[in-house]
Scaffold this motif. Structure first.
Motif, mmCIF file in Angstrom:
data_model
loop_
_atom_site.group_PDB
_atom_site.id
_atom_site.type_symbol
_atom_site.label_atom_id
_atom_site.label_comp_id
_atom_site.label_asym_id
_atom_site.label_seq_id
_atom_site.Cartn_x
_atom_site.Cartn_y
_atom_site.Cartn_z
ATOM 1 N N ALA A 1 44.008 45.773 29.759
ATOM 2 C CA ALA A 1 43.111 46.080 30.043
ATOM 3 C C ALA A 1 42.822 45.476 31.399
ATOM 4 C CB ALA A 1 41.554 45.670 28.821
ATOM 5 N N ALA A 2 43.270 44.410 31.546
ATOM 6 C CA ALA A 2 42.990 43.789 33.053
ATOM 7 C C ALA A 2 43.886 44.356 34.165
ATOM 8 C CB ALA A 2 43.299 42.275 32.432
ATOM 9 N N GLU A 3 45.429 44.612 33.392
ATOM 10 C CA GLU A 3 46.379 45.009 34.269
ATOM 11 C C GLU A 3 45.361 46.447 34.412
ATOM 12 O OE1 GLU A 3 50.060 43.160 32.737
ATOM 13 O OE2 GLU A 3 49.368 45.646 32.332
ATOM 14 N N ARG A 4 44.738 47.426 34.203
ATOM 15 C CA ARG A 4 44.285 48.879 33.512
ATOM 16 C C ARG A 4 43.307 48.349 34.887
ATOM 17 N NH1 ARG A 4 44.592 52.765 30.215
ATOM 18 N NH2 ARG A 4 46.868 52.495 30.275
ATOM 19 N N PHE A 5 42.276 48.162 34.407
ATOM 20 C CA PHE A 5 41.555 47.576 35.317
ATOM 21 C C PHE A 5 41.718 47.828 36.823
ATOM 22 C CE2 PHE A 5 37.522 45.023 37.742
ATOM 23 C CZ PHE A 5 36.714 46.117 37.591
ATOM 24 N N LEU A 6 42.380 47.047 36.928
ATOM 25 C CA LEU A 6 42.613 46.253 38.356
ATOM 26 C C LEU A 6 43.533 47.465 39.066
ATOM 27 C CD1 LEU A 6 43.468 42.834 37.910
ATOM 28 C CD2 LEU A 6 41.530 43.173 39.176
ATOM 29 N N ALA A 7 44.605 48.359 38.564
ATOM 30 C CA ALA A 7 44.791 48.981 38.785
ATOM 31 C C ALA A 7 43.992 50.297 38.559
ATOM 32 C CB ALA A 7 45.724 49.814 37.829
ATOM 33 N N PRO B 1 41.795 49.314 42.730
ATOM 34 C CA PRO B 1 42.521 48.310 43.549
ATOM 35 C C PRO B 1 42.084 47.206 44.539
ATOM 36 C CG PRO B 1 42.331 50.437 44.413
ATOM 37 C CD PRO B 1 41.694 50.487 43.315
ATOM 38 N N THR B 2 40.496 47.692 44.715
ATOM 39 C CA THR B 2 40.012 46.682 45.640
ATOM 40 C C THR B 2 39.279 45.188 45.471
ATOM 41 O OG1 THR B 2 37.791 47.901 45.006
ATOM 42 C CG2 THR B 2 38.576 48.233 47.147
ATOM 43 N N ALA B 3 39.332 45.385 44.123
ATOM 44 C CA ALA B 3 40.294 43.797 43.558
ATOM 45 C C ALA B 3 40.925 42.892 42.796
ATOM 46 C CB ALA B 3 38.885 43.447 42.211
ATOM 47 N N GLU B 4 40.863 41.636 42.937
ATOM 48 C CA GLU B 4 42.559 41.003 42.770
ATOM 49 C C GLU B 4 42.396 40.237 41.854
ATOM 50 O OE1 GLU B 4 43.787 39.753 47.394
ATOM 51 O OE2 GLU B 4 42.496 38.524 46.353
ATOM 52 N N MET B 5 41.287 40.095 40.900
ATOM 53 C CA MET B 5 41.064 39.274 39.796
ATOM 54 C C MET B 5 39.734 40.331 38.689
ATOM 55 S SD MET B 5 42.549 35.541 39.928
ATOM 56 C CE MET B 5 42.503 35.134 38.172
ATOM 57 N N GLY C 1 35.103 52.607 51.206
ATOM 58 C CA GLY C 1 36.447 52.034 51.449
ATOM 59 C C GLY C 1 35.626 50.489 52.205
ATOM 60 N N VAL C 2 34.868 50.392 51.855
ATOM 61 C CA VAL C 2 34.543 49.165 52.094
ATOM 62 C C VAL C 2 34.248 48.107 50.699
ATOM 63 C CG1 VAL C 2 32.200 47.336 52.981
ATOM 64 C CG2 VAL C 2 31.981 49.667 53.501
ATOM 65 N N VAL C 3 35.362 47.209 51.134
ATOM 66 C CA VAL C 3 35.661 45.780 49.959
ATOM 67 C C VAL C 3 35.046 44.478 50.057
ATOM 68 C CG1 VAL C 3 37.326 44.685 49.089
ATOM 69 C CG2 VAL C 3 37.794 46.484 50.215
ATOM 70 N N PRO C 4 33.945 44.858 48.450
ATOM 71 C CA PRO C 4 33.025 43.967 49.094
ATOM 72 C C PRO C 4 34.285 42.451 48.564
ATOM 73 C CG PRO C 4 32.781 44.857 46.563
ATOM 74 C CD PRO C 4 33.731 45.427 48.159
ATOM 75 N N VAL D 1 31.018 46.343 26.900
ATOM 76 C CA VAL D 1 31.813 45.922 27.933
ATOM 77 C C VAL D 1 31.762 45.726 29.534
ATOM 78 C CG1 VAL D 1 33.523 48.166 28.202
ATOM 79 C CG2 VAL D 1 33.561 45.416 28.390
ATOM 80 N N SER D 2 31.639 44.592 30.101
ATOM 81 C CA SER D 2 30.737 44.798 31.356
ATOM 82 C C SER D 2 32.342 43.741 32.206
ATOM 83 C CB SER D 2 30.075 44.025 31.875
ATOM 84 O OG SER D 2 29.562 42.493 30.816
ATOM 85 N N ALA D 3 32.415 43.695 32.927
ATOM 86 C CA ALA D 3 32.841 43.419 33.861
ATOM 87 C C ALA D 3 32.968 42.694 35.384
ATOM 88 C CB ALA D 3 34.783 44.298 34.414
ATOM 89 N N LEU D 4 33.252 41.404 35.952
ATOM 90 C CA LEU D 4 33.216 40.583 37.053
ATOM 91 C C LEU D 4 34.666 41.072 38.027
ATOM 92 C CD1 LEU D 4 31.789 38.958 39.557
ATOM 93 C CD2 LEU D 4 32.057 37.152 38.167
ATOM 94 N N ALA D 5 34.697 41.353 38.445
ATOM 95 C CA ALA D 5 35.939 41.436 39.693
ATOM 96 C C ALA D 5 35.232 40.842 41.143
ATOM 97 C CB ALA D 5 36.387 42.654 39.242
ATOM 98 N N GLY D 6 37.448 40.551 41.945
ATOM 99 C CA GLY D 6 36.593 40.426 43.100
ATOM 100 C C GLY D 6 37.969 40.084 43.617
#
Length: 443
Positions: free
Chosen positions: A103-109, A112-116, A251-254, A269-274
């Motif tokens: 699920a993490a791999e799918r989300f980050l794909a 793609p602006t998030a790293e974790m 196109g702005v990365v937080p 399900v929710s997600a914190l990414a960054g």
């Protein structure tokens, strides 16, 4: 005078039972029966696609499903199949499941602006974790939130700023600042007013208005110059704006972002990414002697069936072009509603706003001011016509026939609306109290 054609005796009884046991009669204030005309708050039996049935047996075309979370329609086959497959394999273990990796791999794909990424069950936990992380990373206490956006969290740092602030110490809200959406000068003035004291800027990157040209990039620059963390709350914009959220579209990365709602198509399900360097502050591999952050730790945060739902949602969005379909449906609906309102002489009073994938409507009185009474009138007529629409937020399960039927019902509602405007008094068409705002000091 128009007579009411909808009667909900079983729903009324069910609402009484709900209030007897559940404070507010619902587990989400936005679902409360005070948000609906008196005695016309349907209690739902079940749903399929873009339709729901109440316990009285009435069928409705539904908008804003699951408070915008069910963007694919109820019981979507691909999502349900993925969930059922995991339910037979167990849903919660003493160690991480391989589904968490996938699920993490799918989300980050997909984003793609998030790293974790770290998963949770609701949006409030994710946004509060982002705020905590920003405070820890900057060593600052004050949080700046966008004053034009209606909701960020059930936690004290936000609810203390609303009219429902009972039970929240003033010391908590003293640490909150605010800034208006779209106004970089006002935001910079706020930052200068609290030098080296703002831990983060938190906002929805877009809502019923598009960001002004250069605005999000300007916020990115302000956050960098003032040393604070930029947080995008993408609970609503995630997937509806693009598969990668508003950050992907504009196109702005937080530094950090939070996702939910559409992510699970109704499953929790929710997600914190960054950024990795920020997210690792809540991990086990952070280098140096910095204090660890208790980031997110939820017993049910990684239930396998919810993560499977999230993966199925992302696959469906990408493979079936769901975001584009939401926009096409929304554009058809917005055009139809505007034409119907104009034809009935209320085009300035029944107003559709927002991005096509996330439409809301405003109900204005004879002085063109927002009116809960006229909203009540409008909702009564929609319900009587079989349309359950606290907003006009579409799901991809709608079809052209649903949209056209909705527009027909809106036209009928607008005819009554015109009568009320001509009388300069909607009261005779309300048959009870007006609907109420969610945030208010007294019940």
């Amino acid at each position: 005078m128009d007579t009411e054609v909808l009667d909900l005796p079983l729903s009324r009884t069910a609402n009484e039972r709900l209030h007897a046991m559940i404070p507010g009669g619902a587990h989400t204030y936005a679902k409360g029966d005070d948000q609906y005309p008196e005695n016309l708050a349907p209690v739902i039996s079940h749903g399929s696609g873009a339709h729901v049935w109440d316990v009285d047996g009435n069928r409705y075309i539904e908008y804003g499903s699951g408070l915008r979370s069910v963007s694919l329609g109820h019981a979507h086959p691909r999502v349900i199949e993925a969930v059922r497959r995991e339910l037979d394999r167990g849903s919660n273990f003493v160690r991480p499941s391989i589904v968490e990796v996938e699920a993490a791999e799918r989300f980050l794909a997909t984003v793609p602006t998030a790293e974790m990424v770290k998963f949770a069950k609701n949006g409030s936990d994710a946004t509060s974790a982002a705020v905590r992380l920003a405070r820890a990373a900057t060593g600052r206490s004050r949080v700046a939130l966008c004053s034009d956006h209606p909701f960020f969290s059930v936690d004290d740092w936000f609810i203390g700023t609303t009219p429902m602030s009972a039970g929240i110490p003033a010391a908590t809200t003293d640490l909150i600042a605010s800034f208006p959406y779209g106004d970089l000068a006002a935001t910079e003035e706020m930052l200068n007013r609290h030098p080296d004291d703002i831990a983060c800027l938190i906002l929805e990157p877009a809502t019923h208005t598009e960001p002004p040209p250069g605005y999000l990039a300007g916020l990115r620059d302000l956050a960098d110059r003032h040393g604070c963390v930029l947080i995008f709350d993408e609970m609503i914009t995630g997937f509806r704006w693009s598969e990668a959220g508003a950050q992907g579209l504009y196109g702005v990365v937080p530094d950090l972002s939070t996702f939910g709602k559409a992510l699970g198509n109704g499953f929790a399900v929710s997600a914190l990414a960054g950024r990795r360097d920020l997210m690792e502050r809540g991990g086990l591999r952070d280098s140096g002697d910095r204090d660890r952050v208790f980031l997110l730790s939820t017993t049910h945060g990684a239930e396998t069936h919810s993560l499977a739902a999230a993966m199925a949602v992302q696959t469906t969005y990408v493979e079936e072009g769901i975001t584009a379909r939401l926009h096409v449906l929304g554009e058809r609906l917005a055009a139809g509603v505007r034409d119907a309102a104009a034809a009935m002489g209320v085009g300035d009073h029944v107003v559709v706003r927002g991005r096509a994938s996330n439409l809301v409507f405003a109900t204005l009185d004879e002085n063109l001011q927002p009116s809960q009474q006229y909203r009540t009138l409008f909702l009564r007529r929609l319900l009587a016509g079989g349309v359950l629409a606290p907003s006009f937020v579409v799901s991809s399960a709608l079809d052209d026939e649903d949209i056209d039927r909705t527009v027909d019902v809106v036209a009928q509602a607008c005819a009554v609306y015109r009568k009320a405007l001509d009388a300069a008094d909607p009261t005779p068409w309300l048959a009870g109290r007006a609907v109420k705002p969610v945030f208010r000091r007294l019940a």
